[in-house]
Motif scaffolding. Structure first.
Motif, PDB file in Angstrom:
ATOM      1  N   LYS A 170       0.815  -1.225   0.000  1.00  0.00           N
ATOM      2  CA  LYS A 170       0.000   0.000   0.000  1.00  0.00           C
ATOM      3  C   LYS A 170       0.844   1.268   0.000  1.00  0.00           C
ATOM      4  CE  LYS A 170      -3.738   0.495   2.351  1.00  0.00           C
ATOM      5  NZ  LYS A 170      -4.691   0.549   3.477  1.00  0.00           N
ATOM      6  N   ILE A 171       1.955   1.270   0.734  1.00  0.00           N
ATOM      7  CA  ILE A 171       2.695   2.530   0.895  1.00  0.00           C
ATOM      8  C   ILE A 171       4.095   2.496   0.282  1.00  0.00           C
ATOM      9  CG2 ILE A 171       1.372   3.070   2.981  1.00  0.00           C
ATOM     10  CD1 ILE A 171       3.963   2.552   4.597  1.00  0.00           C
ATOM     11  N   ASN A 172       4.524   1.317  -0.162  1.00  0.00           N
ATOM     12  CA  ASN A 172       5.819   1.170  -0.824  1.00  0.00           C
ATOM     13  C   ASN A 172       6.988   1.643   0.046  1.00  0.00           C
ATOM     14  OD1 ASN A 172       7.256   0.216  -3.069  1.00  0.00           O
ATOM     15  ND2 ASN A 172       7.463   2.298  -3.883  1.00  0.00           N
ATOM     16  N   ARG A 173       6.886   1.357   1.336  1.00  0.00           N
ATOM     17  CA  ARG A 173       7.971   1.688   2.282  1.00  0.00           C
ATOM     18  C   ARG A 173       8.188   0.499   3.204  1.00  0.00           C
ATOM     19  NH1 ARG A 173      10.040   6.518   3.074  1.00  0.00           N
ATOM     20  NH2 ARG A 173       9.787   6.584   5.308  1.00  0.00           N
ATOM     21  N   ARG A 174       9.444   0.099   3.319  1.00  0.00           N
ATOM     22  CA  ARG A 174       9.805  -1.043   4.159  1.00  0.00           C
ATOM     23  C   ARG A 174       9.926  -0.599   5.613  1.00  0.00           C
ATOM     24  NH1 ARG A 174      10.409  -4.739   0.573  1.00  0.00           N
ATOM     25  NH2 ARG A 174      11.517  -4.481  -1.373  1.00  0.00           N
ATOM     26  N   LEU A 175       9.615  -1.527   6.504  1.00  0.00           N
ATOM     27  CA  LEU A 175       9.725  -1.213   7.934  1.00  0.00           C
ATOM     28  C   LEU A 175      11.170  -0.921   8.320  1.00  0.00           C
ATOM     29  CD1 LEU A 175       8.231  -0.908  10.632  1.00  0.00           C
ATOM     30  CD2 LEU A 175       8.473  -3.374  10.951  1.00  0.00           C
ATOM     31  N   PRO A 176      12.133  -1.834   8.014  1.00  0.00           N
ATOM     32  CA  PRO A 176      13.523  -1.499   8.347  1.00  0.00           C
ATOM     33  C   PRO A 176      14.096  -0.506   7.333  1.00  0.00           C
ATOM     34  CG  PRO A 176      13.296  -3.860   7.819  1.00  0.00           C
ATOM     35  CD  PRO A 176      11.988  -3.186   7.521  1.00  0.00           C
ATOM     36  N   GLY A 177      14.649   0.556   7.827  1.00  0.00           N
ATOM     37  CA  GLY A 177      15.326   1.515   6.950  1.00  0.00           C
ATOM     38  C   GLY A 177      14.439   2.633   6.453  1.00  0.00           C
ATOM     39  N   ASP A 178      13.355   2.301   5.763  1.00  0.00           N
ATOM     40  CA  ASP A 178      12.471   3.345   5.235  1.00  0.00           C
ATOM     41  C   ASP A 178      11.661   4.000   6.357  1.00  0.00           C
ATOM     42  OD1 ASP A 178      13.322   2.729   2.656  1.00  0.00           O
ATOM     43  OD2 ASP A 178      11.569   1.503   2.191  1.00  0.00           O
ATOM     44  N   VAL A 179      11.090   3.180   7.218  1.00  0.00           N
ATOM     45  CA  VAL A 179      10.246   3.700   8.301  1.00  0.00           C
ATOM     46  C   VAL A 179      11.053   3.791   9.595  1.00  0.00           C
ATOM     47  CG1 VAL A 179       8.150   3.350   9.650  1.00  0.00           C
ATOM     48  CG2 VAL A 179       8.148   2.821   7.203  1.00  0.00           C
ATOM     49  N   VAL A 180      11.526   2.675  10.083  1.00  0.00           N
ATOM     50  CA  VAL A 180      12.340   2.665  11.304  1.00  0.00           C
ATOM     51  C   VAL A 180      13.783   2.877  10.881  1.00  0.00           C
ATOM     52  CG1 VAL A 180      13.096   1.316  13.287  1.00  0.00           C
ATOM     53  CG2 VAL A 180      10.723   1.153  12.514  1.00  0.00           C
ATOM     54  N   LYS A 181      14.300   4.039  11.205  1.00  0.00           N
ATOM     55  CA  LYS A 181      15.619   4.455  10.721  1.00  0.00           C
ATOM     56  C   LYS A 181      16.743   3.574  11.260  1.00  0.00           C
ATOM     57  CE  LYS A 181      13.479   7.742   8.715  1.00  0.00           C
ATOM     58  NZ  LYS A 181      12.776   7.338   7.535  1.00  0.00           N
TER      59      LYS A 181
END
Length: 152
Positions: free
Chosen positions: A77-88
């Motif tokens: 849905k958002i094309n962002r991965r949890l590790p790295g993209d979201v959780v820095k």
């Protein structure tokens, strides 16, 4: 320790206060707070119905499982991965989870500075997730959006 009505900011401030009194306990609570945050974010941002996501979450524990479920439910849905993209600092969150595991199972204890570093990583990870949800106008402290199961 916390009530359902407590905001994320309130919980985080309480955890920060505790890290001076009992750093190991604060690290446990910080990981619990991270888990609460990531689970609600997966429900809120997921592609499946709330019921289906909650069923999947019943079998989901630990960083790798959260990462995999995020990839399955949220990434499309958002094309962002949890590790790295979201959780820095995903590696920091993983290290916080490792300490939680060792403390809960009585494998070892830890020093104050060691625990405080892990509190910092877990709380920052939760903040990263909350900020990502805010980009989609989702407040994890409020009632989550409902997606119903598709009828056949």
């Amino acid at each position: 320790m916390f009530l359902v009505k407590d905001s994320s900011e309130f919980r985080e401030e309480r955890i920060k206060q505790l890290q001076n009194e009992d750093p190991a306990l604060a690290s446990l609570l910080a990981v619990v707070h991270f888990e609460w945050t990531v689970r609600r974010a997966i429900i809120a941002l997921g592609k499946s119905s709330n019921v289906e996501v909650r069923e999947k979450l019943n079998r989901c524990h630990g960083c790798d499982r959260y990462k995999d479920l995020w990839k399955e439910e949220v990434f499309p849905k958002i094309n962002r991965r949890l590790p790295g993209d979201v959780v820095k600092d995903w590696n920091g969150v993983v290290r916080a989870f490792r300490l939680r595991h060792r403390l809960v199972h009585g494998v070892s204890s830890c020093g104050a500075d060691y625990a405080k570093e892990r509190v910092h990583w877990a709380l920052n990870g939760a903040t990263n997730i909350r900020n990502e949800c805010a980009n989609y106008r989702i407040d994890l402290d409020s009632r989550l959006p409902v997606r119903k199961r598709a009828r056949l």
